[in-house]
Design an enzyme around this catalytic site. Sequence first.
Site, PDB file in Angstrom:
ATOM      1  N   GLY A  11       0.836  -1.206   0.000  1.00 43.61           N
ATOM      2  CA  GLY A  11       0.000   0.000   0.000  1.00 43.61           C
ATOM      3  C   GLY A  11       0.867   1.250   0.000  1.00 43.61           C
ATOM      4  O   GLY A  11       1.883   1.302   0.685  1.00 43.61           O
ATOM      5  N   ARG A  72       0.695  -5.017  -4.920  1.00 42.44           N
ATOM      6  CA  ARG A  72       0.868  -6.147  -4.006  1.00 42.44           C
ATOM      7  C   ARG A  72       1.142  -7.346  -4.905  1.00 42.44           C
ATOM      8  O   ARG A  72       0.432  -7.571  -5.879  1.00 42.44           O
ATOM      9  CB  ARG A  72      -0.399  -6.368  -3.181  1.00 42.44           C
ATOM     10  CG  ARG A  72      -0.772  -5.146  -2.347  1.00 42.44           C
ATOM     11  CD  ARG A  72      -1.861  -5.474  -1.362  1.00 42.44           C
ATOM     12  NE  ARG A  72      -2.457  -4.263  -0.805  1.00 42.44           N
ATOM     13  CZ  ARG A  72      -1.938  -3.554   0.180  1.00 42.44           C
ATOM     14  NH1 ARG A  72      -0.796  -3.924   0.730  1.00 42.44           N
ATOM     15  NH2 ARG A  72      -2.550  -2.484   0.648  1.00 42.44           N
ATOM     16  N   ASP A 103       5.285  -4.491   5.958  1.00 39.83           N
ATOM     17  CA  ASP A 103       5.606  -5.829   6.414  1.00 39.83           C
ATOM     18  C   ASP A 103       5.790  -6.847   5.264  1.00 39.83           C
ATOM     19  O   ASP A 103       6.817  -7.533   5.178  1.00 39.83           O
ATOM     20  CB  ASP A 103       4.435  -6.256   7.319  1.00 39.83           C
ATOM     21  CG  ASP A 103       4.739  -7.507   8.068  1.00 39.83           C
ATOM     22  OD1 ASP A 103       5.886  -7.632   8.534  1.00 39.83           O
ATOM     23  OD2 ASP A 103       3.848  -8.376   8.182  1.00 39.83           O
ATOM     24  N   THR A 126       4.552   2.680   5.349  1.00 41.66           N
ATOM     25  CA  THR A 126       3.164   2.205   5.477  1.00 41.66           C
ATOM     26  C   THR A 126       2.442   3.097   6.467  1.00 41.66           C
ATOM     27  O   THR A 126       3.031   3.510   7.470  1.00 41.66           O
ATOM     28  CB  THR A 126       3.092   0.742   5.961  1.00 41.66           C
ATOM     29  OG1 THR A 126       1.738   0.453   6.357  1.00 41.66           O
ATOM     30  CG2 THR A 126       3.995   0.450   7.151  1.00 41.66           C
ATOM     31  N   ILE A 127       1.174   3.377   6.192  1.00 38.91           N
ATOM     32  CA  ILE A 127       0.423   4.214   7.142  1.00 38.91           C
ATOM     33  C   ILE A 127       0.104   3.458   8.429  1.00 38.91           C
ATOM     34  O   ILE A 127      -0.246   4.048   9.431  1.00 38.91           O
ATOM     35  CB  ILE A 127      -0.899   4.755   6.525  1.00 38.91           C
ATOM     36  CG1 ILE A 127      -1.858   3.606   6.180  1.00 38.91           C
ATOM     37  CG2 ILE A 127      -0.624   5.659   5.347  1.00 38.91           C
ATOM     38  CD1 ILE A 127      -3.293   4.068   5.943  1.00 38.91           C
ATOM     39  N   ASP A 128       0.247   2.122   8.402  1.00 36.34           N
ATOM     40  CA  ASP A 128      -0.251   1.295   9.518  1.00 36.34           C
ATOM     41  C   ASP A 128       0.556   1.406  10.815  1.00 36.34           C
ATOM     42  O   ASP A 128       0.060   1.064  11.872  1.00 36.34           O
ATOM     43  CB  ASP A 128      -0.293  -0.178   9.099  1.00 36.34           C
ATOM     44  CG  ASP A 128      -1.262  -0.414   7.947  1.00 36.34           C
ATOM     45  OD1 ASP A 128      -2.170   0.422   7.763  1.00 36.34           O
ATOM     46  OD2 ASP A 128      -1.107  -1.423   7.234  1.00 36.34           O
ATOM     47  N   ASP A 130       2.814  -0.574  11.829  1.00 40.86           N
ATOM     48  CA  ASP A 130       2.710  -1.916  12.407  1.00 40.86           C
ATOM     49  C   ASP A 130       4.037  -2.673  12.421  1.00 40.86           C
ATOM     50  O   ASP A 130       4.057  -3.886  12.564  1.00 40.86           O
ATOM     51  CB  ASP A 130       1.651  -2.731  11.634  1.00 40.86           C
ATOM     52  CG  ASP A 130       1.962  -2.832  10.154  1.00 40.86           C
ATOM     53  OD1 ASP A 130       2.888  -2.152   9.659  1.00 40.86           O
ATOM     54  OD2 ASP A 130       1.268  -3.611   9.469  1.00 40.86           O
ATOM     55  N   MET A 170      -8.066   2.881   9.104  1.00 38.20           N
ATOM     56  CA  MET A 170      -7.316   1.719   8.620  1.00 38.20           C
ATOM     57  C   MET A 170      -6.297   1.251   9.666  1.00 38.20           C
ATOM     58  O   MET A 170      -6.326   1.667  10.814  1.00 38.20           O
ATOM     59  CB  MET A 170      -6.617   2.063   7.311  1.00 38.20           C
ATOM     60  CG  MET A 170      -7.524   2.078   6.111  1.00 38.20           C
ATOM     61  SD  MET A 170      -6.557   2.376   4.610  1.00 38.20           S
ATOM     62  CE  MET A 170      -7.798   2.016   3.372  1.00 38.20           C
ATOM     63  N   ARG A 172      -4.946  -2.239   9.254  1.00 39.60           N
ATOM     64  CA  ARG A 172      -4.869  -3.706   9.147  1.00 39.60           C
ATOM     65  C   ARG A 172      -5.049  -4.340  10.540  1.00 39.60           C
ATOM     66  O   ARG A 172      -6.059  -4.070  11.169  1.00 39.60           O
ATOM     67  CB  ARG A 172      -3.529  -4.111   8.525  1.00 39.60           C
ATOM     68  CG  ARG A 172      -3.605  -5.367   7.678  1.00 39.60           C
ATOM     69  CD  ARG A 172      -2.277  -5.646   7.041  1.00 39.60           C
ATOM     70  NE  ARG A 172      -2.078  -4.815   5.863  1.00 39.60           N
ATOM     71  CZ  ARG A 172      -2.505  -5.145   4.650  1.00 39.60           C
ATOM     72  NH1 ARG A 172      -3.129  -6.267   4.460  1.00 39.60           N
ATOM     73  NH2 ARG A 172      -2.282  -4.345   3.632  1.00 39.60           N
ATOM     74  N   ALA A 187     -11.407  11.777  20.938  1.00 37.77           N
ATOM     75  CA  ALA A 187     -12.448  10.742  20.925  1.00 37.77           C
ATOM     76  C   ALA A 187     -12.634  10.189  22.338  1.00 37.77           C
ATOM     77  O   ALA A 187     -11.678  10.110  23.107  1.00 37.77           O
ATOM     78  CB  ALA A 187     -12.042   9.619  19.967  1.00 37.77           C
ATOM     79  N   LYS A 214     -21.885  16.236  28.302  1.00 40.53           N
ATOM     80  CA  LYS A 214     -21.527  16.146  26.869  1.00 40.53           C
ATOM     81  C   LYS A 214     -22.779  15.977  26.020  1.00 40.53           C
ATOM     82  O   LYS A 214     -23.755  15.361  26.461  1.00 40.53           O
ATOM     83  CB  LYS A 214     -20.600  14.940  26.648  1.00 40.53           C
ATOM     84  CG  LYS A 214     -19.151  15.259  26.926  1.00 40.53           C
ATOM     85  CD  LYS A 214     -18.208  14.387  26.124  1.00 40.53           C
ATOM     86  CE  LYS A 214     -16.797  14.953  26.279  1.00 40.53           C
ATOM     87  NZ  LYS A 214     -15.794  14.132  25.637  1.00 40.53           N
ATOM     88  N   GLN A 252      -7.299   8.464   3.796  1.00 41.24           N
ATOM     89  CA  GLN A 252      -6.177   8.561   4.753  1.00 41.24           C
ATOM     90  C   GLN A 252      -4.860   8.074   4.160  1.00 41.24           C
ATOM     91  O   GLN A 252      -3.810   8.208   4.783  1.00 41.24           O
ATOM     92  CB  GLN A 252      -6.509   7.838   6.058  1.00 41.24           C
ATOM     93  CG  GLN A 252      -6.530   6.345   6.013  1.00 41.24           C
ATOM     94  CD  GLN A 252      -7.433   5.719   7.079  1.00 41.24           C
ATOM     95  OE1 GLN A 252      -7.044   5.585   8.211  1.00 41.24           O
ATOM     96  NE2 GLN A 252      -8.649   5.345   6.687  1.00 41.24           N
TER      97      GLN A 252
HETATM   98  O1  F6P Z   1      -1.349  -1.384   4.577  1.00 41.60           O
HETATM   99  C1  F6P Z   1      -1.969  -0.189   4.248  1.00 41.60           C
HETATM  100  C2  F6P Z   1      -3.450  -0.361   4.126  1.00 41.60           C
HETATM  101  O2  F6P Z   1      -4.023   0.897   3.816  1.00 41.60           O
HETATM  102  C3  F6P Z   1      -4.162  -0.985   5.333  1.00 41.60           C
HETATM  103  O3  F6P Z   1      -4.374  -0.061   6.359  1.00 41.60           O
HETATM  104  C4  F6P Z   1      -5.428  -1.498   4.713  1.00 41.60           C
HETATM  105  O4  F6P Z   1      -5.946  -2.580   5.440  1.00 41.60           O
HETATM  106  C5  F6P Z   1      -4.984  -1.925   3.342  1.00 41.60           C
HETATM  107  O5  F6P Z   1      -3.756  -1.250   3.074  1.00 41.60           O
HETATM  108  C6  F6P Z   1      -5.963  -1.636   2.238  1.00 41.60           C
HETATM  109  O6  F6P Z   1      -5.472  -2.199   1.094  1.00 41.60           O
HETATM  110  P1  F6P Z   1      -6.005  -1.865  -0.375  1.00 41.60           P
HETATM  111  O7  F6P Z   1      -5.529  -0.490  -0.738  1.00 41.60           O
HETATM  112  O8  F6P Z   1      -5.382  -2.912  -1.225  1.00 41.60           O
HETATM  113  O9  F6P Z   1      -7.490  -1.925  -0.296  1.00 41.60           O
END
Ligand code: F6P
Length: 320
Positions: A11, A72, A103, A126-128, A130, A170, A172, A187, A214, A252
């Site tokens: 991604g 991918r 990853d 990666t935005i995750d 992770d 997002m 993952r 939040a 609230k 995002q």
């Molecule tokens: O790994 C980045 C990510 O945006 C995850 O947060 C999300 O689960 C996944 O990729 C979405 O993948 P795609 O763009 O293939 O739908």
Amino acid sequence: MKRIGLLTSGGDAPGMNAAIRAVVRTAIYFGMEVVGIERGYKGLIDDLTVPMSMRSVSNIVHRGGTMLRTARCLEMFEREGQEKAVKTLAEHGIEGLVVIGGDGSFRGAKCLTETYGIPTIGIPGTIDNDLAYTDYTLGFDTAVNTCIEIINKLRDTMESHERISVVEVMGRHCGDIALYAGITSGAEIIIVPEIPYDMDDVIMRINRSRENGKHSNIIVVAEGVTSADAFAEKLQSVTEHSVRSTNIGHVQRGGSPSMADRMLAAQFGNKAVRLLKDGIGNRVVGIRKNEIIDMDIIEAVSMKKRFNYELYETLQMISM
Ligand code: F6P
């Protein structure tokens, strides 16, 4: 090392372009050539290469996405694909490789290094957020800022209608986007894969916040748990307050990278090339306690990500 390859994989993430620029410019500074590989490992297997120059990376530092495109690629997990990839590298005289990705991309890099002996450096993109070995991955900061911006807007309308907003982000299997976006957007509740949730507790927290004056609530749900729609439906069946759901989705993943991500990109890209120049491969670069680090790629991919429970507790204490 005279010629290196560069690809982005998995991604995309804001800051990938800035990292491409840093890799290319650093390599040129040290008299090395860079061959760009388009569409990630897919392009490596199918021999989709493009020469990179000082000027080919002009005007991209501020752009989201990746000028090299990405994909991918399951073929990279099979022997046949790997051998084609290695052949492409040999045919172009590429002696080392920089892989920008998450990853899955690092597993491909680990295989090239471990099985085929190709010096490879991984840049965490990666935005995750992770990856366990680094405090931050490229793109995470921008993605969280985008989530904050959207939650700010949701807050306006939720407050007018005295509603509960369920927002899906997002990540993952990782709850970091939800955790950081949740705490910084105010939040009341976050739902993350690392901590099982209890709907009775969610209701109790909402009711308590309403008793405390609230008029609206924000609940951030990580995609690794459930969807905003499913969570909102479940919640609506047990509360008299009006509930609405929003999935931020791929918004995002786009946008101009933040200062933090551009800075990481510059430092990661520069460090990756310096390592290859010194004949060091098989490493990943990252940031820990504000310092740019590198470590063994095999060790890095085997590490387990630790969830920041302290931040989670902080959110619970200050979000009443
Ligand atoms: O790994 C980045 C990510 O945006 C995850 O947060 C999300 O689960 C996944 O990729 C979405 O993948 P795609 O763009 O293939 O739908």
